[in-house]
Design a protein around this motif. Structure first.
Motif, short mmCIF file in Angstrom:
data_model
loop_
_atom_site.label_atom_id
_atom_site.label_comp_id
_atom_site.label_asym_id
_atom_site.label_seq_id
_atom_site.Cartn_x
_atom_site.Cartn_y
_atom_site.Cartn_z
N LEU A 221 188.07 145.73 -19.77
CA LEU A 221 189.19 146.03 -18.88
C LEU A 221 190.18 147.01 -19.52
CD1 LEU A 221 189.89 142.52 -17.32
CD2 LEU A 221 188.85 144.49 -16.20
N LYS A 222 190.29 146.96 -20.84
CA LYS A 222 191.22 147.85 -21.54
C LYS A 222 190.77 149.32 -21.51
CE LYS A 222 193.56 144.68 -24.71
NZ LYS A 222 193.11 143.40 -24.17
N THR A 223 189.52 149.59 -21.15
CA THR A 223 189.07 150.98 -21.05
C THR A 223 189.59 151.66 -19.79
OG1 THR A 223 187.05 150.46 -19.80
CG2 THR A 223 186.90 150.39 -22.22
N GLY A 224 189.95 150.86 -18.77
CA GLY A 224 190.35 151.43 -17.49
C GLY A 224 189.18 151.86 -16.64
N LEU A 225 187.96 151.71 -17.15
CA LEU A 225 186.76 152.12 -16.42
C LEU A 225 186.27 151.03 -15.48
CD1 LEU A 225 184.82 153.78 -19.40
CD2 LEU A 225 186.33 154.88 -17.73
N VAL A 226 186.78 149.83 -15.67
CA VAL A 226 186.41 148.68 -14.84
C VAL A 226 187.69 147.98 -14.40
CG1 VAL A 226 185.29 146.41 -14.85
CG2 VAL A 226 184.17 148.36 -15.96
N LEU A 227 187.72 147.54 -13.16
CA LEU A 227 188.91 146.89 -12.61
C LEU A 227 188.56 145.48 -12.12
CD1 LEU A 227 190.14 149.87 -10.40
CD2 LEU A 227 190.97 149.26 -12.67
N GLU A 228 189.54 144.60 -12.18
CA GLU A 228 189.35 143.26 -11.62
C GLU A 228 189.54 143.33 -10.11
OE1 GLU A 228 190.92 138.67 -12.33
OE2 GLU A 228 192.02 140.36 -13.20
N ASN A 229 188.71 142.61 -9.37
CA ASN A 229 188.84 142.57 -7.92
C ASN A 229 190.20 142.00 -7.51
OD1 ASN A 229 186.25 143.56 -7.79
ND2 ASN A 229 185.31 141.54 -7.42
N LYS A 230 190.70 142.44 -6.36
CA LYS A 230 192.02 142.00 -5.91
C LYS A 230 192.10 140.49 -5.73
CE LYS A 230 193.44 146.29 -3.65
NZ LYS A 230 193.84 146.95 -2.37
N ASP A 231 190.97 139.88 -5.34
CA ASP A 231 190.99 138.43 -5.14
C ASP A 231 190.82 137.66 -6.44
OD1 ASP A 231 188.35 138.84 -5.77
OD2 ASP A 231 187.55 138.18 -3.83
N GLY A 232 190.71 138.41 -7.57
CA GLY A 232 190.56 137.77 -8.87
C GLY A 232 189.18 137.23 -9.13
N LYS A 233 188.23 137.53 -8.23
CA LYS A 233 186.87 137.02 -8.39
C LYS A 233 185.92 138.19 -8.63
CE LYS A 233 187.78 133.18 -5.20
NZ LYS A 233 187.40 132.55 -3.90
N GLY A 234 185.63 138.44 -9.88
CA GLY A 234 184.68 139.49 -10.21
C GLY A 234 185.36 140.80 -10.57
N TYR A 235 184.50 141.80 -10.89
CA TYR A 235 184.99 143.09 -11.38
C TYR A 235 184.16 144.22 -10.77
CZ TYR A 235 186.86 139.78 -14.73
OH TYR A 235 187.50 138.70 -15.29
N HIS A 236 184.76 145.43 -10.70
CA HIS A 236 184.03 146.56 -10.15
C HIS A 236 184.35 147.83 -10.94
CE1 HIS A 236 187.99 146.68 -8.12
NE2 HIS A 236 187.82 148.00 -8.09
N ASP A 237 183.47 148.80 -10.86
CA ASP A 237 183.64 150.07 -11.58
C ASP A 237 184.70 150.93 -10.91
OD1 ASP A 237 181.57 149.21 -13.16
OD2 ASP A 237 180.06 150.52 -12.26
N ARG A 238 185.51 151.61 -11.71
CA ARG A 238 186.50 152.55 -11.17
C ARG A 238 185.82 153.76 -10.54
NH1 ARG A 238 191.87 154.02 -11.79
NH2 ARG A 238 192.22 152.26 -13.20
N PHE A 239 184.78 154.28 -11.22
CA PHE A 239 184.10 155.50 -10.76
C PHE A 239 182.77 155.13 -10.12
CE2 PHE A 239 186.68 156.81 -14.43
CZ PHE A 239 187.42 157.84 -13.88
N ARG A 240 182.60 155.54 -8.85
CA ARG A 240 181.34 155.27 -8.14
C ARG A 240 180.98 156.47 -7.28
NH1 ARG A 240 183.17 149.82 -5.33
NH2 ARG A 240 185.18 150.88 -5.60
N GLY A 241 179.76 156.95 -7.42
CA GLY A 241 179.29 158.07 -6.60
C GLY A 241 180.01 159.37 -6.91
N ARG A 242 180.33 159.60 -8.17
CA ARG A 242 181.08 160.81 -8.55
C ARG A 242 180.37 161.59 -9.66
NH1 ARG A 242 186.58 161.13 -7.06
NH2 ARG A 242 187.24 159.38 -5.76
#
Length: 592
Positions: A181-202
Motif C-alpha cells: 500500500l505504501k507504493t501507491g500502486l495498490v489501493l484499498e477498496n472503499k468498503d475496506g474489503k480487498g484491494y485493487h490496482d491503481r493502474f489498469r488498461g494503461r
C-alpha cells in the motif's frame, strides 16, 4: 544515523554557504550579507539573506533559516545523511560509515523494499506489454512510430485491464499488504474489503530518479475514459513536483543545456530523434521544485511547449521560475499548432534541429506574446504595448540586453527610445522603492529585539532565544546561567539541548560559532529553530542594560514555570512551597 562531530564540522567548513546557495539562488552582496529572492516562497523583493560571516541564511519574509546542511536538505528534499554525502563529495571529503539507530535502519529498510517493489512492478508491466493482453498497447506504440529499442530502454509497459493483477503479483513475491500500500500502486477498496490496482488498461511509463531507479509510473489510458494520463501519488520515493521525466538519461549527455517539454511522448520522440538532452514535466506546471532539481544539471534551458494557447501560457508561467533560479532561458515553438512529436514525425530531425538553433531569448518571446494582443496600427494599442514591454525590460539587470530589446520595441511601435527608457527608469525606481519598503519592514521587525521591545514583549520564545543568544556570545554569561537555569525552565526541549551544546562548545572549542551549533541538529525544523536565535542580531548593549535584560528573561521563564506548577498543584503544602519559590524569585538578582 550519525556522523562523528568532527567530520560534520569539517564538511561544513569546506562548503561555504554563499557558494553553495549561489548554485541555486542568484545573490547580490549588500555589506557583509548577500540577498536574493527566497527559494522557499514567492516574492518580488529580495528578503532572503545569507550571512557569510556566520554561515547561515534567514528569510525575513517566510522565516526560513538554517545552515548549509539545512539549505541542501530543503532544496533537494533529502535527509541529513544525504546532505552530508553530497556536501562531502563537493568538498572531496571521504566519509566514514555513519552510526545508525533503530529508527534509521527501519526507514532505510522500508525504502529498500519500496524500490524493490517498483522494480518488480516495472518488469511486470514490461512483460505484460509483450503478451497477448498488450497487443493494443503495442499497436499504439507502433502507430506513434516508437522504436522497440526505445520502448525497452525506457521500460515502457502495459498494466493489464485486471482488477488486482499487480497486487497479487507483489504478494506472490513475498511483500506484505502494508508495504504494498505504501507504493501507491495498490489501493484499498472503499468498503475496506480487498484491494485493487491503481493502474489498469494503461500504457505505462516508468519514472526514474536521477540515479536510474524506478520511483513511480505514469499511465496513459488506451480505451475511452478519464483521466487520459494518471501518475503515481506522492510517496516516500516519488514527488511529481520534483521529478522530471527522462532526467536520468539527459544528465548522461553532460550538456549544461536541456530541452524542456511538457509530456512523455514529446520527450521520447525528441530523444529518439537523437536529441538526448531532453526532459519533461510530469503533468503538472513547472515549479520551484523542478527548477531546483534541474539546476544541478543545467545552466541553460530551451523551453519547447505546444504552440497553442495553453502551451504558450504554460511557457510564460515557467519562464519567471527558471529565470529566478538563475537559468539562461530561450524559447522555441512548433509552428501550425503541432506538438514536438507531430513535428518530428512530419518534418524529421534536421528540421527540428533548426527549431532549436532558432530559439529566441525569453524576453523576445514575452514581448512577441504581448504584441499578439495589440493592433499596432492603432495609436492607443501602440502605447499599451510599449508600456507592457517596458515592464518586462525593467526586470533585466543587464543594460546592454535592455538597450537591444528597447531598440526593437521602439522600431515596431514608432515610440522614441528615450520615452520608453524614461518609463523603464520609473518602473525601476518603483521597484527600488518597494525594496526599500521591504527593508524598512525588516527594520520594523528588529524593534522587537531592542531592549525596550523585549521588555514590552514578554513572550517565552523571545526570552529563551535572547538568553541563548547572550550565552553563546559571552562564556561568562553562560557560566552564570548554568548555575541558575534548569531543564524545566525551558518550554521548548530544543532550547534546553541548545543550551547544553553551547556549554559543550565553550568547553571544547573555546567559542560558539552559530553554524557549528546548528550543525549539531539533523532535523531541518530544529536547525531552523536554532538559526532563529542568531538570525536577527541583538543590539550591542552596555553591561547594565544587558544585566537587566537577562534578569527579566530568567524571571519570566521561572515565573511561568511556577505558575504552571501552581495551577496543577494537588495539595496545600505543594501550593505553599510554590508560593515561597515565587517570593524568592522576586528577590533574585543575577550579576553578570
Amino acid at each position: 544515523m550519525r556522523y562523528p562531530r568532527e567530520v560534520v564540522d569539517e564538511v561544513r567548513l569546506q562548503n561555504d554557504i554563499v557558494e553553495v546557495i549561489s548554485q541555486y539562488v542568484p545573490l547580490k552582496q549588500k555589506g557583509s550579507s548577500y540577498f536574493g529572492l527566497c527559494p522557499f516562497h514567492n516574492e518580488k523583493t529580495a528578503s532572503f539573506s545569507v550571512n557569510s560571516e556566520k554561515q547561515f541564511y534567514y528569510c525575513f519574509g517566510c522565516g526560513a533559516a538554517g545552515n548549509v546542511f539545512s539549505f541542501l536538505m530543503e532544496m533537494e528534499n533529502c535527509d541529513f545523511p544525504e546532505a552530508m554525502k553530497r556536501l562531502a563529495e563537493r568538498a572531496h571529503i571521504t566519509l566514514p560509515e555513519p552510526e545508525k539507530n533503530a529508527q534509521a535502519i527501519a526507514a532505510e529498510q522500508l525504502k529498500k523494499r519500496l524500490f524493490e517493489m517498483h522494480t518488480l512492478a516495472g518488469r511486470f508491466f514490461y512483460e505484460a506489454l509483450q503478451k497477448e493482453e498488450g497487443a493494443e498497447a503495442r499497436a499504439y506504440l507502433q502507430k506513434r512510430q516508437m522504436d522497440p529499442r526505445m520502448a525497452r530502454k525506457f521500460g515502457i509497459g502495459y498494466s493489464p485491464d485486471s482488477y488486482d493483477a499487480l497486487f497479487r503479483h507483489l504478494q506472490e513475491k513475498g511483500f506484505k499488504i502494508s508495504e504494498i500500500l505504501k507504493t501507491g500502486l495498490v489501493l484499498e477498496n472503499k468498503d475496506g474489503k480487498g484491494y485493487h490496482d491503481r493502474f489498469r488498461g494503461r500504457l505505462m511509463f516508468p519514472i526514474f530518479d536521477v540515479q536510474g531507479r524506478v520511483v513511480g509510473f505514469g499511465g496513459r489510458i488506451l480505451a475511452k475514459g478519464e483521466p487520459k494520463y494518471l501518475n503515481s501519488p506522492e510517496t516516500l520515493l516519488f514527488s511529481k513536483s520534483r521529478n522530471l521525466y527522462g532526467l536520468n538519461f539527459a544528465k548522461q549527455t553532460r550538456k549544461r543545456e536541456l530541452i524542456l517539454v511538457e509530456g512523455y511522448m514529446d520527450m521520447l520522440s525528441i530523444y529518439q530523434a537523437g536529441f538526448h538532452n531532453v526532459v519533461a514535466s510530469l503533468g503538472t506546471a513547472f515549479n520551484q521544485e523542478h527548477a531546483r532539481t534541474l539546476k544541478r544539471f543545467a545552466d541553460d534551458v530551451i523551453l519547447l511547449y505546444d504552440s497553442d494557447e495553453a502551451g504558450t501560457n504554460a511557457a510564460l508561467r515557467a519562464i519567471p521560475v527558471l529565470v529566478k533560479n538563475g537559468f539562461h532561458v530561450k524559447v522555441t515553438q512548433v509552428p501550425d499548432g503541432k506538438d514536438p512529436d507531430e513535428f518530428i514525425k512530419a518534418k524529421g530531425a534536421a528540421e527540428f534541429s533548426k527549431l532549436l538553433v532558432n530559439a529566441v531569448h525569453y524576453i523576445s518571446f514575452e514581448i512577441a506574446c504581448i504584441q499578439r494582443k495589440y493592433n499596432l496600427k492603432n495609436p492607443e494599442h501602440r502605447v499599451r504595448f510599449a508600456t507592457e514591454a517596458a515592464e518586462i525590460l525593467a526586470k533585466l539587470d543587464s543594460e546592454i540586453e535592455r538597450n537591444v530589446y528597447l531598440g526593437e520595441v521602439s522600431r515596431v511601435t514608432g515610440v522614441e527610445e528615450e520615452a520608453i527608457r524614461s518609463e523603464i527608469r520609473k518602473l525601476v525606481q518603483k521597484e527600488d522603492a518597494a525594496y526599500q519598503r521591504e527593508a524598512e519592514k525588516r527594520q520594523q521587525n528588529l524593534k522587537n529585539y531592542t531592549p525596550e521591545g523585549r521588555r514590552k514583549d514578554k513572550g517565552l520564545l523571545e526570552a529563551q532565544r535572547s538568553l541563548l543568544y547572550y550565552a553563546a556570545q559571552h562564556q561568562g554569561i553562560y557560566d552564570t546561567l548554568k548555575e541558575i537555569l534548569e531543564e524545566d525552565d525551558f518550554t521548548e526541549g530544543i532550547y534546553w539541548r541548545t543550551f547544553g551544546d553551547i556549554g559543550d562548545l565553550w568547553q571544547n572549542a573555546g567559542h560558539v560559532f552559530p553554524a557549528d551549533l546548528v550543525s549539531r541538529f539533523e532535523d531541518a525544523k530544529e536547525q531552523k529553530q536554532v538559526t532563529e536565535i542568531f538570525a536577527v542580531q541583538l543590539p550591542t548593549e552596555n553591561g547594565a542594560d544587558m544585566e537587566k535584560a537577562i534578569n527579566e528573561q530568567v524571571k519570566r521563564l521561572k515565573r511561568t514555570k511556577i505558575d504552571h506548577l501552581t495551577a496543577n498543584a494537588a495539595t496545600v503544602e505543594e501550593i505553599q512551597r510554590l508560593v515561597d519559590a515565587k517570593r524568592k524569585l522576586d528577590s533574585l538578582y543575577i550579576t553578570i
